[in-house]
Design a protein around this motif. Structure first.
Motif, mmCIF file in Angstrom:
data_model
loop_
_atom_site.group_PDB
_atom_site.id
_atom_site.type_symbol
_atom_site.label_atom_id
_atom_site.label_comp_id
_atom_site.label_asym_id
_atom_site.label_seq_id
_atom_site.Cartn_x
_atom_site.Cartn_y
_atom_site.Cartn_z
ATOM 1 N N SER A 96 0.823 -1.198 0.000
ATOM 2 C CA SER A 96 0.000 0.000 0.000
ATOM 3 C C SER A 96 0.867 1.262 0.000
ATOM 4 N N GLY A 99 2.142 1.817 -3.425
ATOM 5 C CA GLY A 99 1.075 2.446 -4.216
ATOM 6 C C GLY A 99 0.973 3.930 -3.896
ATOM 7 N N ALA A 100 1.056 4.239 -2.609
ATOM 8 C CA ALA A 100 0.947 5.639 -2.195
ATOM 9 C C ALA A 100 2.087 6.459 -2.767
ATOM 10 N N ILE A 102 3.628 6.039 -5.553
ATOM 11 C CA ILE A 102 3.336 6.338 -6.959
ATOM 12 C C ILE A 102 2.260 7.412 -7.051
ATOM 13 N N ALA A 103 1.207 7.230 -6.271
ATOM 14 C CA ALA A 103 0.088 8.173 -6.339
ATOM 15 C C ALA A 103 0.513 9.580 -5.925
ATOM 16 N N GLU A 106 2.238 11.383 -8.618
ATOM 17 C CA GLU A 106 1.329 11.808 -9.677
ATOM 18 C C GLU A 106 0.501 13.009 -9.248
ATOM 19 N N THR C 24 3.952 12.269 -20.137
ATOM 20 C CA THR C 24 3.951 12.103 -18.680
ATOM 21 C C THR C 24 5.374 11.786 -18.254
ATOM 22 N N ASN C 75 6.151 1.564 -31.182
ATOM 23 C CA ASN C 75 5.410 0.372 -31.612
ATOM 24 C C ASN C 75 3.934 0.665 -31.777
ATOM 25 N N TYR E 29 0.785 -4.229 -32.394
ATOM 26 C CA TYR E 29 1.041 -3.516 -31.162
ATOM 27 C C TYR E 29 0.543 -4.310 -29.962
ATOM 28 N N GLU E 273 -3.667 -0.117 -21.214
ATOM 29 C CA GLU E 273 -4.381 -0.250 -22.486
ATOM 30 C C GLU E 273 -5.868 0.041 -22.301
ATOM 31 N N ARG E 276 -6.623 3.919 -21.841
ATOM 32 C CA ARG E 276 -5.842 4.731 -22.756
ATOM 33 C C ARG E 276 -6.278 6.187 -22.839
ATOM 34 N N GLN E 279 -4.656 8.659 -20.290
ATOM 35 C CA GLN E 279 -3.221 8.476 -20.229
ATOM 36 C C GLN E 279 -2.516 9.285 -19.133
ATOM 37 N N GLU E 280 -2.909 10.550 -18.978
ATOM 38 C CA GLU E 280 -2.207 11.382 -18.019
ATOM 39 C C GLU E 280 -2.467 10.950 -16.577
ATOM 40 N N TYR E 281 -3.571 10.270 -16.376
ATOM 41 C CA TYR E 281 -3.920 9.900 -15.002
ATOM 42 C C TYR E 281 -3.599 8.451 -14.701
ATOM 43 N N MET E 283 -0.978 6.657 -14.105
ATOM 44 C CA MET E 283 -0.150 6.285 -12.962
ATOM 45 C C MET E 283 -0.858 6.586 -11.647
ATOM 46 N N LEU E 284 -1.626 7.649 -11.653
ATOM 47 C CA LEU E 284 -2.392 7.979 -10.450
ATOM 48 C C LEU E 284 -3.419 6.884 -10.164
ATOM 49 N N TYR E 286 -3.282 3.938 -11.106
ATOM 50 C CA TYR E 286 -2.527 2.755 -10.735
ATOM 51 C C TYR E 286 -2.151 2.783 -9.252
ATOM 52 N N GLY E 287 -1.560 3.904 -8.808
ATOM 53 C CA GLY E 287 -1.155 4.011 -7.407
ATOM 54 C C GLY E 287 -2.329 3.895 -6.453
ATOM 55 N N VAL E 288 -3.373 4.652 -6.743
ATOM 56 C CA VAL E 288 -4.544 4.623 -5.868
ATOM 57 C C VAL E 288 -5.199 3.244 -5.919
ATOM 58 N N VAL E 290 -3.789 0.367 -6.405
ATOM 59 C CA VAL E 290 -3.035 -0.585 -5.589
ATOM 60 C C VAL E 290 -3.434 -0.441 -4.123
ATOM 61 N N MET E 291 -3.515 0.815 -3.663
ATOM 62 C CA MET E 291 -3.880 1.031 -2.263
ATOM 63 C C MET E 291 -5.281 0.483 -1.974
#
Ligand SMILES: Nc1ncnc2c1ncn2[C@@H]1O[C@H](COP(=O)(O)OP(=O)(O)OP(=O)(O)O)[C@@H](O)[C@H]1O
Ligand SMILES: Nc1ncnc2c1ncn2[C@@H]1O[C@H](COP(=O)(O)OP(=O)(O)OP(=O)(O)O)[C@@H](O)[C@H]1O
Ligand SMILES: CC(C)C[C@H](N)C(=O)O
Ligand SMILES: [Mg+2]
Ligand SMILES: [Mg+2]
Lengths: 288, 241, 362, 240, 328
Positions: A96, A99-100, A102-103, A106, C24, C75, E29, E273, E276, E279-281, E283-284, E286-288, E290-291
């Motif tokens: 967690s 994850g934090a 990374i978040a 961002e 990004t 790609n 791709y 994917e 898509r 795109q700009e968000y 990673m955000l 993704y992080g949130v 995961v938590m």
């Protein structure tokens, strides 16, 4: 040159120490490694930018506000990453925090943009010490950091409140039972942890600019400091931080400018193999 | 002093207590016995608000069902947990001082008198006041756990298996102390595996099985109850004692 | 895969031009400039009726600021029917993309400056930039001949572009009989340059030649001042980019650099670009934007000359581009597809880089 | 098995000081003493969890005190722990059979050891499903389960650390039954326990430790009336 | 047992179906994405062995991935070794590095080993980045030939798919066998309680080194596949963040189940994917994400799924597992 390097390593070391100390506090409070500690540093640095340049606060007020805000960040962070997971396996908390981390990066990008930012130092100019020269900001950093670290050390080890926080860290179940409000105690520890690291970031901001990625490698080196100092030891974090700062700078100057990170981590491994419990060891041993 | 009526307790969705009623009088030592997993620990945890619970818990006439662990500790209902749970990285004295948190908050009030009281009860602890708790022997840790509860100025003390893992001599000493504490006017709710011992020191006994009280009464009577002998004292006891 | 049999180009649809850039990640600011430069060019061309009667359309893919991301982004583009692709300004990313470019057979303009880009001899990869062999030699000569420096120290990033350029400069200095007194390197992303700068100070050097990316350039200018190291610094293009000067502030004053484009460029077309850019985006134009703007016009030129979007034809047309005047420099592709032909020696004065000498490469 | 002047110190604490005694097959030997007198330490030394400072341990005429823990386990030393140490995230089957895999027990049939698995489980009063998670067992069940596991690898010596702590007298009978099984399988049992009922009724010989040093050795009856033992351990109160 | 058998067949059939349908339907791709996903999956399987089974957190896996990639790159471009041999050498090379490091690092107990692997990955990365004569330094190594056997070259995305698919299936089967074997059980014993494992006769030092070595060989093979696929490699790819990504994928999927790595990898690799347009968000998110997932399903998707299944079966099932975690 040696003097120049010693001063630089002291300043870097004390910043690693501040991040390391933050990590140790969280480790002691809830028994997990916070992989987002470096991001607290980054947030502190961005806060410095917003407070001094965007809002135009005077430096003293900015420092105080930053400390306050970071304390708040710590509390919120506690409720998001730790509290809901307090009863599950510690590795889930670690994930967690990854994850934090990374978040948080961002969020910082969204708020402050991806470009590095420059921040004004608290004291402008450079000081000349014999043949060595150093920015005043470095000296301010060393001073403020040392004071803050000493204050937190005394709070934890010498005061009653500190003992309550420690007790909660060591056994939450028993702490609740004797009437310690556990949420407050763990939340407070997180707040102190974020505060000290965030202030470290604020002090660092004018020196190295502010980027969303500044926490990454600093966090890892601080982590190395925690281990070398002895896991869970506050003194260890400080000494470990100074050692890492020293190795980092001197390895860069005398061994290799490009392998210096690798050398820092090599020292970490050597230190572990030679003395796994670190300089100040862990106070609590496992009994079979 | 403490009156429990129809208490239920849950771990997640598991119900561990199914309507327990029990009473502890003003000066009593009340023993609670039962086999493993009967729910004894759960009952104490429920009283201390450490598990989800519902039912009436009247303490000095006030229903504390909805209160937090902190409130309950503050009110003087103190719990010495199974397995001691001392704070390993604090010294003996620090452990004791932290024990007073329920009544003094984080203020720096003087606790010297309270410390004196604990040390006079357990002189062993005074000898070790600067030692870290993890380095104490089992018996000393048990004393520390009780001492820490006493620092909270208990009006009622709940002990969960205080004799577990202790040497016979230490158990004897410990029970002498427990009686001493009781004689100072603190009623005690005692959970014990050593049923014989528990019944010897107590005035009243409750027997808990499968989350329900199956038998209750005066210790003197229950100790001679054939069913109890069969279930809790076993053949071993008869052979040796 | 099934996309090989991709739908033959629909003549009524716009011609697609793929752009790999950092939208990004740590380098997202570059991406903003890139996007601006490309879009400005696309709008201009479309306003004039497009190419071969068709409009242009730019398709952006994010490289996340790293090599693996760049490969991935390319790609993605290669699957989406683009006629020409434009790569990022970072040499290492360009090199990482090179195998993919060859495989996909899409004419691709890359904007990294490394000498190795041409050395790849990848027929599909075109360097829309003046390469480091030219600019690094120019810097070395300028330091020795104009600034009369005798004991020069070289400092460089270990990435492909910087270490390659530093090697060229070292050779040039040796040819001038002024071998560098010290060469120090650092890794991209480093923050603390005290050891390197302290070593330079201790070496008694009378000038520094430095190759860096922008953030590091800002830090180096600042830390050099902080160490009270008052010798001339001549840096790579990064040292006069807006990003670096904004960071280093007063510490950037008087720093020399070799630049592909600055707002004060003597090229009229460049000045015009600077004006248009400022009007449209309300901020000053910058190297990234100018280079991608040029790259897009180069792509358009090749498409126009080829008269179709057929890959082989576009590639041929691209290699035959000669004396094409861009906003940064004049482009002529040689046998190794190296395009740029010149750079400027500039110096930062009152926060603005001013051109002090033109360097003609070929 | 024989222990010969075994010593161990932790910093200033002498946890085992010249401890010597021996066990013969089918013997149940008691090891008692006040808290912190070094009983668990002795078990740790025998099983190899901690390294000893000096002294020797022989098993079947072989010196084992220099061997690492796992070699001793394969050589026939099995144990339980004061706090059950089970494989929390493995099912019951894995928990049971791991020891057997490794002690190379597959070839020997269970019955030749004098008991079967189901006999053992019966004796322990455990009715379990092999595929269940181990966490479905209660604390008491876990302690009994650990003993079953220890016996199942058909060891030469079984070390039991407070098997009855936290069990009531009724449940202690199961421990007795299990120990009987172990003895039937020709194992020697070293029993650390505070419950005098259990120790006195089961043991053939007893060693009493105090401050890591043996202060008495002998038959249960002798020990019960030994002044030094009463002084240090049993006390004169209720139980005398 | 029965359930496991059934699951095994379902997965086998699913795999066969995927093997046929993906190359036919996916664009070039998407095929590349799938190929990268499978390579990552092998690394996550390696994390499964060393952490999921043996309980040793390792942040060095991306480093071993890099070791494999560099071995292949160097052997094929500089020494002209045949690709198959390079593939094998990569697995072996990573294993040897891990074995030697394991000898030293497994003297450390518990968490300390995990900490030391952070150092390990940083050092490996430093070497990749700076040992210019061998690794090409920051330039990396380019022009790595495509995989080939004899004169048959697997240069297209589709043929790479088959190669990587076959390798990942093979490694999955090996892992499955390992999971069931006595060796695998001894790993799990170490994970759950090292002292108890020792007392049951497990040579924990040796077996931890074995687990680490096996895991590293997976990564080495994955690295080799990556080098063939990408044909250019550079140091920045093989870093600490990548290792923690493997850990995150494993934990999201479920560390205690063989299917965990597959699900976790697929989820996180394909996530960009699916999102898509954002795109700009990404990673955000993704992080949130995961938590959130950790809060909702601390045992990962498979663990969580099983719990849900248990709820449907009987309400009690959920409660037991939930409640047992209650007090640590
Ligand atoms: N943390 C927990 N989570 C889930 N179930 C629990 C938990 N603790 C106890 N239980 C269950 O609740 C029931 C009562 O347990 P409890 O610990 O109260 O028994 P006890 O009478 O104190 O037993 P012992 O004599 O072994 O201490 C048991 O069935 C047990 O499995
Ligand atoms: N790992 C260790 N480090 C330091 N001291 C230890 C360690 N293990 C045990 N000791 C000390 O050695 C002494 C003997 O401990 P041991 O655990 O063997 O006692 P015991 O006889 O088993 O007691 P109990 O009946 O309470 O279980 C104690 O004083 C203890 O504090
Ligand atoms: C000028 C820099 C921003 C980029 C550099 N030219 C490179 O190729 O990497
Ligand atoms: Mg209990
Ligand atoms: Mg013991």
């Amino acid at each position: 040159m040696v003097w120049q390097l010693i001063i630089a390593s002291l300043a870097m070391g004390i910043v690693y120490g501040m991040v390391a100390m933050g990590m140790v506090l969280i480790w002691r409070a809830v028994g997990v490694v916070n992989f987002a500690q470096g991001e607290f540093l980054m947030l502190g640095a961005f806060a410095a930018y917003t407070l001094t340049l965007q809002l135009g606060l005077p430096q003293g007020a900015a420092l105080a506000t930053c400390a306050l805000l970071m304390g708040l960040v710590g509390v919120v962070y506690h409720f998001i990453t730790y509290w809901p997971l307090r009863k599950s396996w510690d590795i889930t908390v670690i994930i967690s925090t990854i994850g934090a981390s990374i978040a948080l990066k961002e969020v910082a990008t969204l708020v402050w943009g991806p470009a590095p930012l420059a921040v004004d130092p608290i004291v402008h100019g450079i000081a000349k010490l014999g043949e060595a020269a150093i920015e005043w900001q470095f000296i301010v950093t060393i001073g403020v950091a040392a004071l803050l670290m000493a204050a937190i050390f005394i709070l934890l080890e010498r005061t009653y409140l500190g003992h309550i926080l420690q007790a909660t860290a060591q056994d939450q179940y028993a702490a609740a039972m004797i009437g310690i409000p556990v949420v407050l105690a763990t939340g407070l520890t997180f707040a102190i942890s974020a505060l000290i690291t965030g202030v470290g970031g604020m002090l660092l901001a004018p020196l190295f600019f502010v980027t969303t990625t500044m926490g990454g490698i600093t966090g890892l080196k601080a982590f190395a400091a925690v281990i070398i100092g002895g896991f869970g030891s506050v003194q260890g974090a400080i000494i470990g931080g100074l050692l890492i700062g020293f190795v980092d700078t001197f390895a860069g100057a005398y061994i290799s400018t490009t392998y210096r990170d690798a050398i820092v981590f090599l020292c970490l491994i050597l230190a572990l193999v030679v003395r796994p419990q670190g300089i100040f060891g862990e106070k609590i041993a496992e009994k079979v | 002093m403490l009156k429990i009526n129809n208490l239920y307790a849950h771990y997640g969705n598991i119900e561990a207590l199914h309507g327990v009623s029990l009473e502890v009088g003003n000066k009593d030592i009340v023993a609670l016995i039962g086999s493993n997993g009967a729910g004894k620990t759960t009952l104490l945890r429920a009283i201390s608000s450490l598990v989800t619970r519902n039912g009436e818990i009247c303490y000095n006439g006030e229903n504390i069902e909805k209160q937090s662990p902190r409130y309950i500790a503050k009110a003087g209902l103190l719990h010495v947990p199974e397995g001691r749970h001392v704070f390993p990285g604090l010294t003996v004295q620090q452990n004791l001082e932290v024990g007073s948190v329920s009544w003094r908050g984080i203020k720096n009030a003087s606790v010297a008198e309270d410390l004196e009281r604990v040390f006079s009860l357990f002189p062993r602890l005074e000898e070790r006041r600067k030692q870290y708790a993890w380095s104490l022997s089992g018996g000393e840790q048990q004393m520390l756990a009780i001492g820490r509860a006493i620092m909270g100025r208990p009006k009622l003390l709940m002990l969960d298996e205080p004799s577990m893992g202790l040497a016979p001599k230490v158990i004897d000493e410990l029970f002498v102390k427990i009686l001493e504490i009781n004689s100072m006017g603190v009623p005690i709710l005692l959970v014990e595996q050593n049923a014989l011992l528990a019944m010897e020191v107590s005035q009243k006994v409750y027997i808990l099985e499968g989350g329900r009280i199956v038998l209750q009464g005066d210790s003197k009577d229950i100790i001679n109850d054939a069913r109890v002998k069969e279930a809790y004292l076993g053949k071993l006891k008869e052979k040796v004692v | 895969g099934s996309s090989e049999k991709a739908t033959t180009d629909d003549k009524n649809k716009p011609i697609r031009i793929g752009v790999v850039s950092s939208l990004t990640g740590e380098r997202a600011l570059h991406g903003q400039y890139t996007r601006n430069g490309i879009q400005l060019a696309v709008e201009e061309i479309n306003a004039q009726g497009g190419i071969n009667g068709r409009k242009l359309e730019a398709v952006f893919e994010d490289d996340n600021g790293n090599d693996a991301g760049a490969v991935n982004a390319f790609n993605k583009l290669s699957g989406s029917n683009v006629a020409v692709a434009i790569g990022p300004i970072f040499s290492t990313m360009n090199l990482a993309m090179s195998p993919g470019i060859k495989k996909a057979e899409i004419p691709t303009l890359v904007i990294g400056s490394s000498n190795d880009i041409g050395n790849q001899k990848n027929p599909w990869m075109f360097q829309a930039r003046t390469n480091d062999a030219i600019s690094a030699t120019a810097i070395a000569k300028y330091a020795a001949n104009q600034l009369k420096l005798k004991k020069i120290a070289i400092m460089h990033d270990t990435d492909n572009f910087a270490s390659g350029a530093a090697a060229v400069a070292k050779k040039a200095l040796e040819d001038l009989n002024l071998p560098p007194v010290l060469i120090v390197a650092y890794n991209s992303g480093d923050k603390d340059f005290t050891p390197q700068l302290a070593k330079i100070k201790a070496s008694g050097a009378d000038g520094i030649l430095a190759w860096s990316q922008q953030t590091e350039a800002g830090l180096i200018m600042k830390q050099k001042k902080a160490l009270d190291l008052n010798i001339p610094l001549i840096g790579s293009n990064s040292y006069v980019t807006k990003i670096a000067i904004d960071l280093a502030k007063e510490n950037a004053e008087d720093v020399y650099s070799v630049a592909d484009y600055v707002t004060s460029t003597p090229i009229p077309k460049g000045q015009e670009f600077a004006k248009k850019y400022k009007e449209k985006y309300k901020i000053d134009s910058e190297f990234n934007a100018a280079m991608t703007y040029d790259a897009l016009y180069l792509a358009a030129e090749a498409l126009k000359k080829a008269g179709s979007t057929e890959k082989e034809a576009v590639k041929k047309a691209m290699s035959s581009i000669k004396d094409f005047v861009g906003v940064s420099t004049t482009f002529t592709f040689d046998e190794n597809n190296r395009g740029g032909t010149g750079v400027w020696i500039v110096q930062t004065k009152k926060g603005n880089p001013v051109v002090i000498e033109a360097v003609k490469g070929r | 098995m024989t222990l010969d002047r075994v010593c161990k110190r932790f910093g200033g604490v002498v946890a085992a000081n010249e401890v010597s005694f021996s066990l013969s097959p089918r013997e149940v030997h008691g090891l008692i003493g006040p808290n912190g007198s070094g009983k668990t330490t002795v078990l740790n030394l025998i099983s190899g969890v901690t390294e000893m400072d000096s002294g020797n341990i022989w098993l079947d005429g072989q010196l084992i005190s220099k061997q690492p823990c796992h070699v001793r386990a394969r050589g026939g030393v099995s144990r339980t722990f004061q706090h059950p140490r089970l494989l929390k995230r493995c099912d019951i089957q894995t928990n049971l059979y791991l020891g057997i895999d490794l002690a190379n027990m597959k070839q020997k049939s269970m019955t030749s050891c004098g008991y079967t698995l189901s006999e053992l489980l019966d004796a322990a009063g455990l009715s379990i499903n092999m595929n269940d998670s181990i966490t479905t067992l209660s604390y008491g069940q876990q302690k009994l389960f650990e003993i079953v596991r220890a016996i199942l690898s058909h060891p030469k010596v079984i070390l039991l650390d407070e098997p009855a702590a936290g069990l009531n007298s009724k449940e202690m009978e199961r421990v007795v039954a299990l120990i009987d099984c172990a003895v039937k399988g020709d194992a020697a049992v070293l029993l650390v326990e505070h419950s005098m009922d259990l120790v006195m009724s089961l043991c053939n010989g007893i060693t009493v430790l105090n401050f890591g040093r043996p202060i008495a050795e002998g038959q249960p009856e002798e020990i019960q009336s030994n002044e030094a033992v009463i002084e240090a351990y049993l006390g004169r109160g209720r139980s005398a | 047992m029965m359930a496991n058998k059934k699951a095994f067949w379902i997965i086998t059939i699913l795999a066969a179906v995927l093997a046929i349908t993906i190359p036919l339907t996916a664009s070039n791709y998407m095929l590349r994405v799938v190929n990268m996903t499978m390579i990552t999956y092998i690394c996550v399987l390696s994390m499964f062995v060393v952490f999921g089974m043996a309980g040793q957190i390792s942040f060095a896996q991306a480093g071993f991935w890099g070791v494999g990639a560099y071995i292949t790159a160097i052997l094929t471009t500089k020494l002209g070794v045949s690709p198959l041999l390079a593939l094998i050498a990569s697995g072996a090379g990573a294993a040897i590095v891990a074995f030697i490091m394991g000898l030293a690092l497994f003297r450390l107990q518990g968490h300390y080993f995990g900490f030391s692997t952070i150092g390990l990955v940083m050092i490996l990365n430093g070497v990749f980045q700076n040992w210019k004569p061998v690794t090409g330094g920051a330039d990396g190594i380019g022009n790595i030939p495509a995989f080939s056997i004899g004169s048959f070259e697997l240069s297209s995305e589709t043929s790479s798919f088959f190669l990587i698919f076959v390798v990942s299936v093979t490694i999955s089967i090996v892992t499955q066998k390992l999971h069931r074997s006595a060796l695998g059980r001894s790993f799990m014993a170490i994970r759950d309680n090292e002292i108890a494992a020792k007392c049951m006769g497990v040579n924990s030092y040796r077996n931890k080194i074995i687990a680490f070595t096996i895991a590293a060989s997976y990564c080495g093979i994955a690295g080799s596949l990556f080098a063939f696929l990408a044909s250019y490699i550079s140091a920045t790819t093989f870093n600490f963040a990548q290792s923690s990504l493997y850990l995150v994928m494993l934990m999201l999927g479920g560390y205690n189940y063989l299917a965990g790595p597959m699900i976790g990898t697929a989820l996180l690799m394909l996530l960009p994917e699916w999102f898509r347009p954002l795109q700009e968000y990404i990673m955000l998110i993704y992080g949130v994400g995961v938590m959130l997932l950790m809060v909702v399903m601390p045992e990962g998707l498979i663990g969580g799924g099983k719990k849900l299944y248990a709820i449907m079966q009987s309400k009690r099932g959920w409660a037991t597992t939930q409640a047992k975690n209650d007090i640590r």
